[in-house]
Motif scaffolding. Sequence first.
Motif, PDB file in Angstrom:
ATOM      1  N   PRO A  20       0.835  -1.206   0.000  1.00 37.42           N
ATOM      2  CA  PRO A  20       0.000   0.000   0.000  1.00 37.42           C
ATOM      3  C   PRO A  20       0.867   1.251   0.000  1.00 37.42           C
ATOM      4  O   PRO A  20       1.979   1.237   0.546  1.00 37.42           O
ATOM      5  N   VAL A  75       2.668   2.738  -2.162  1.00 43.39           N
ATOM      6  CA  VAL A  75       3.901   2.859  -2.949  1.00 43.39           C
ATOM      7  C   VAL A  75       3.666   3.727  -4.180  1.00 43.39           C
ATOM      8  O   VAL A  75       4.610   4.193  -4.811  1.00 43.39           O
ATOM      9  N   ARG A 106     -11.565   6.130  -5.475  1.00 44.02           N
ATOM     10  CA  ARG A 106     -10.590   5.488  -4.603  1.00 44.02           C
ATOM     11  C   ARG A 106     -11.249   4.976  -3.322  1.00 44.02           C
ATOM     12  O   ARG A 106     -11.918   5.701  -2.600  1.00 44.02           O
ATOM     13  N   SER A 138       8.644   8.932 -11.222  1.00 44.69           N
ATOM     14  CA  SER A 138       7.928   9.753 -10.263  1.00 44.69           C
ATOM     15  C   SER A 138       6.495   9.797 -10.767  1.00 44.69           C
ATOM     16  O   SER A 138       6.198  10.460 -11.758  1.00 44.69           O
TER      17      SER A 138
HETATM   18  P1  GDP Z   1      -1.124   2.963  -3.726  1.00 44.55           P
HETATM   19  O1  GDP Z   1      -1.672   2.676  -2.369  1.00 44.55           O
HETATM   20  O2  GDP Z   1       0.048   2.074  -4.011  1.00 44.55           O
HETATM   21  O3  GDP Z   1      -2.133   2.926  -4.807  1.00 44.55           O
HETATM   22  O4  GDP Z   1      -0.476   4.430  -3.659  1.00 44.55           O
HETATM   23  P2  GDP Z   1      -1.076   5.824  -4.146  1.00 44.55           P
HETATM   24  O5  GDP Z   1      -0.991   5.933  -5.608  1.00 44.55           O
HETATM   25  O6  GDP Z   1      -2.392   6.041  -3.503  1.00 44.55           O
HETATM   26  O7  GDP Z   1       0.006   6.798  -3.536  1.00 44.55           O
HETATM   27  C1  GDP Z   1       0.220   6.926  -2.131  1.00 44.55           C
HETATM   28  C2  GDP Z   1       0.754   8.305  -1.839  1.00 44.55           C
HETATM   29  O8  GDP Z   1       2.033   8.479  -2.432  1.00 44.55           O
HETATM   30  C3  GDP Z   1      -0.123   9.409  -2.400  1.00 44.55           C
HETATM   31  O9  GDP Z   1      -0.136  10.457  -1.463  1.00 44.55           O
HETATM   32  C4  GDP Z   1       0.596   9.834  -3.654  1.00 44.55           C
HETATM   33  O10 GDP Z   1       0.371  11.161  -3.996  1.00 44.55           O
HETATM   34  C5  GDP Z   1       2.034   9.603  -3.293  1.00 44.55           C
HETATM   35  N1  GDP Z   1       2.866   9.311  -4.445  1.00 44.55           N
HETATM   36  C6  GDP Z   1       2.653   8.385  -5.394  1.00 44.55           C
HETATM   37  N2  GDP Z   1       3.655   8.369  -6.308  1.00 44.55           N
HETATM   38  C7  GDP Z   1       4.504   9.360  -5.928  1.00 44.55           C
HETATM   39  C8  GDP Z   1       5.732   9.856  -6.467  1.00 44.55           C
HETATM   40  O11 GDP Z   1       6.269   9.371  -7.500  1.00 44.55           O
HETATM   41  N3  GDP Z   1       6.356  10.859  -5.813  1.00 44.55           N
HETATM   42  C9  GDP Z   1       5.823  11.397  -4.674  1.00 44.55           C
HETATM   43  N4  GDP Z   1       6.486  12.389  -4.098  1.00 44.55           N
HETATM   44  N5  GDP Z   1       4.669  10.940  -4.122  1.00 44.55           N
HETATM   45  C10 GDP Z   1       4.014   9.943  -4.737  1.00 44.55           C
END
Ligand code: GDP
Length: 432
Positions: free
Chosen positions: A187, A189, A241, A330
Amino acid sequence: MSELPTVVIVGRPNVGKSTLLNRIYGKREAIVEERPGVTRDRKQVDAEWQGIKFRLVDTGGWLAGGSALDKKVSKQSEKAMTEADVILFVVDATVGVTDEDSQMVRKIRSAEAPVILVANKVDAEAHENSIWDLYSLGLGDPYPSSAMHGRGVGDLLDEITSHFPNQAFEEESEEERIFSIAIAGRPNVGKSTLFNQLIGEERSVVHDMAGTTRDTVDTIVTTRIGDVKFLDTAGMRRTSRIDEDTEYYSMLRALKSIDGADVALLVIDSTEGVTNQDQRLAERIDAAGCPIVVVLNKMDLLSTEEKEILNHQVERKLNFLPDVPVHRTSAVSGKGVDKLLPSLSFALDAYTTRIPTRKVTDIIRRAQQAQPAPAGARVMYATQGATDPPTFTLFSNRSIPDHYLRYLERELREKCDLGSTPVKLRVRRRNE
Ligand code: GDP
Ligand code: GDP
């Protein structure tokens, strides 16, 4: 109607070609169904084995040099070989290898199609010793058979039809196979952010459909590498989401979608480095036979120094995945994301590749010449039995030690450009 696969029988006169054709066709009588334009030098019939239809062509005799008729017959054989999907090279096992046989092998090798060496006139098991001599032809394992009595012809037909292009697979690719991609990772990432970048980047046509497992939704996206299906994307779309992800459920879901995936994006949070969970997930994906593309996300948050440390860590902690592609992204800015689809496409090519038997056997033969297996073990013949992932069957005289199998796997991977796709090797022992 597509053309039937064509099997061409070549060999010296009197080795039993026409007897073999009749045996396979199921008639002892002379061929009744002759096609227009077929001379007496070249008979062809439509035959069938286990429901698979194919065309069988007997090229008549084939004599090196000789009379005008001999030359004509040779030309016919050569022409027929260029149209073949499989070539049956028949030799008379009771005679052994003759000069003419060896000369023919040179011609046959220049044909594209896989070659099956038929050791004919092995009417009884006691005669099987006579086939060892035939390995010197360099065409791999001979198939002992008796065209006259039918002995071994079933095995031979299994082998012949195994070389036909996989029909189910072909049908699928005709109507553009849609590949399934799992986006896996712990989660937070950045999976959702990455997914949204990916589909935004493509400005693609997107539609959702019920997933393969309960409560999941998959998303089909039209991209520059074709239509692809992202698995279990319910929680990932910008608007919808659902944040119930705990580590445990997230892993469970990831594992489910991996089972249905053709390739997996393994997303790792660079700020945390490669964690044990990441390693475990990578192992599971690999064990499921699914190729992996690694994404180190959130690179924007790392200093130059931290990037260095991460590089070393990736090398150390993911070294069990041979040649795995590693991308740095990123997801928030989109940097590096454009490299992911081409990389997935490359991984899928390797995953679904089909390598001709002759090439497989050749790679194994060379590998064994460079470094023979211990204790007289030897692979005599090898073939790719399946794709998704590439699966090879090795026929050996005795059991092959694991470390040597890994060596052969490395050779196959390298020589066939399989990249990081998982490769399976099966060993079958043939009785001597
Ligand atoms: P998931 O749980 O793996 O689907 O992760 P999310 O896409 O919801 O991202 C979790 C958090 O990490 C969010 O606040 C995003 O904005 C942040 N985030 C995701 N990718 C990046 C990135 O490449 N750089 C930065 N700085 N933040 C990121
Ligand atoms: P072709 O010239 O290669 O087409 O050879 P034929 O099919 O005409 O066979 C040549 C001779 O070998 C004939 O007398 C066949 O009966 C004989 N023959 C063919 N197959 C076998 C076999 O499996 N065993 C034995 N013992 N004789 C065979």
